[in-house]
Design a protein around this motif. Sequence first.
Motif, PDB file in Angstrom:
ATOM      1  N   GLU A 112       0.903  -1.143   0.000  1.00 59.38           N
ATOM      2  CA  GLU A 112       0.000   0.000   0.000  1.00 59.38           C
ATOM      3  C   GLU A 112       0.949   1.202   0.000  1.00 59.38           C
ATOM      4  O   GLU A 112       1.371   1.676   1.052  1.00 59.38           O
ATOM      5  CB  GLU A 112      -0.868  -0.059   1.258  1.00 59.38           C
ATOM      6  N   LEU A 133      -6.742   0.869 -10.051  1.00 58.30           N
ATOM      7  CA  LEU A 133      -7.002   0.111  -8.834  1.00 58.30           C
ATOM      8  C   LEU A 133      -8.469  -0.302  -8.950  1.00 58.30           C
ATOM      9  O   LEU A 133      -9.354   0.564  -9.014  1.00 58.30           O
ATOM     10  CB  LEU A 133      -6.768   0.963  -7.586  1.00 58.30           C
ATOM     11  N   LYS A 177      -4.596  -7.049  -4.368  1.00 56.15           N
ATOM     12  CA  LYS A 177      -4.314  -6.222  -3.187  1.00 56.15           C
ATOM     13  C   LYS A 177      -5.190  -6.616  -2.000  1.00 56.15           C
ATOM     14  O   LYS A 177      -5.343  -5.852  -1.053  1.00 56.15           O
ATOM     15  CB  LYS A 177      -4.529  -4.743  -3.514  1.00 56.15           C
ATOM     16  N   GLN A 230      -9.625  -6.566  -4.297  1.00 59.78           N
ATOM     17  CA  GLN A 230      -9.108  -5.438  -5.066  1.00 59.78           C
ATOM     18  C   GLN A 230      -7.817  -5.865  -5.775  1.00 59.78           C
ATOM     19  O   GLN A 230      -7.157  -6.806  -5.345  1.00 59.78           O
ATOM     20  CB  GLN A 230      -8.806  -4.243  -4.158  1.00 59.78           C
ATOM     21  N   ASN A 282      -4.436  -4.178  -8.503  1.00 59.38           N
ATOM     22  CA  ASN A 282      -3.858  -3.226  -9.449  1.00 59.38           C
ATOM     23  C   ASN A 282      -3.866  -3.902 -10.810  1.00 59.38           C
ATOM     24  O   ASN A 282      -3.228  -4.940 -10.990  1.00 59.38           O
ATOM     25  CB  ASN A 282      -2.410  -2.898  -9.082  1.00 59.38           C
TER      26      ASN A 282
END
Lengths: 79, 391
Positions: free
Chosen positions: B94, B180, B210, B214, B216
């Motif tokens: 992060e 994202l 992530k 989620q 990237n």
Amino acid sequence: MLERSAVGSTRQDVPLQRIIAVDYDHCSYCGACVAVCPPDSITLHDATLIIDHDTCTRCKRCIPACPTGALSLTMEQAA
Amino acid sequence: MRREYDVLVIGAGPAGSIAARTAAQAGMSTLLIEKRQEIGSPVRCAEAVGRETVETFIPLNPKWIAAEIDMFSVSNPQGDCVVLPPIEKTLVLERKIFDRELAHSAADAGAEVVVKARAAGLCREPNGLVNVKLVVQGEPREVWARVVIGADGTESQSTRWAGLKPIPQMKNYYVAAQYLMTNVDVDPRICQYHVGWSLAPGGYGWVFPKGDRQANVGLVIWADPGATKTALQYLDDFIAPRFPNSSILAQVVGGIPVTNVLPQMVADGYMAVGDAAHQSDPLTAGGITNGMQGGTFAAQVAVDAIRHGDTSASYLRKYEHMWDAAFGRSYRRLFRIRQAVIKVPEEKISQMIGQAARLDTRKMSLKDILAIVVRVQPQLLLEIAPYFVGQ
């Protein structure tokens, strides 16, 4: 490098000039164009991209370097 | 803010913060400036790092670790997929929190950190001090430093002022776009790579999970002067069939030179680190920990130089030697590999991936896999080899 033409000009005494224009709706201020500009004509400040049209050689390297397609070569009336 | 510092670091990304921390820990008066109003934002990165490598710089902390990765996969446009163990256990960060934590660690070590402060010019004076013109909160300021470390990223101006910046060739310049995304249904422990000229010409695409559904999702392409589509358009085409039900939470774009490092990374009283010095991996363009290592080396040499009272380029060159000893060989090789790979026709690479996808590769090394693929399809080697000869 100046393209002199009165066609399309709104004021006849000011010639049209080829310049690299920034579409600020698309620009993300990432600076990708800055690194590939040979004469260092592009500067990225806080959230502004400034092109120095006097030193810009219109080499167009910045155009494909832009991830969002915010840069283009256009005809504009010189300031 | 004082008038004079031992070390001034321009840019509070990972490379700059580690440089400032290293200098401050050695007792140097250190100023770390960041042009943005917030360190770590906006993010400009795919956020994957080697776990052990990052741990050598900062103790692991769950608050900046988004996901832990066990496997990598490489897919071709036909959908064949090879799953591989990573060379090193990988973390997806992060960055917003990570970058701030690193700047915090620099401040903890005694560095003065100032945001919304940009450098506007530098000049080394006859007494050996470097005069740096700053704009802090819109106000012009001036400071003097024994050594300036430029960590001002891809768009670095300090490298230009120092006379070090070559302009990258367009084929060695990656243009990156990333979203994202949320509501992404992918294996949360696998980092995906996608190759194919149609998908990401001259580069590759990725999906880095992530956590919390989620990921990237991004790609890099080469900066093609004849391109008809932008990186962002390629990305939209990439996600449309793959993630039709996902939403975009953030958009990240940028440029990354993959030229190998600058031929000269130092000048009198000046050193360049991180993206400013083109320290990203010349094949994958990964640059977080490489930049941090560059920042560490630079600061160590700066400290030595200041103690010896010699901050000339010839003394600071020791930093280039340290970099070369650590990364020189592998970077030259990775650069040559990319030059060769981009010339191999897409269908050959697709065939190799298709062939390898039939193997149980989860416990095999890349070398073993290549050996088997070559044994099964020896003509592929013959077809691909010429592209690598002379590289």
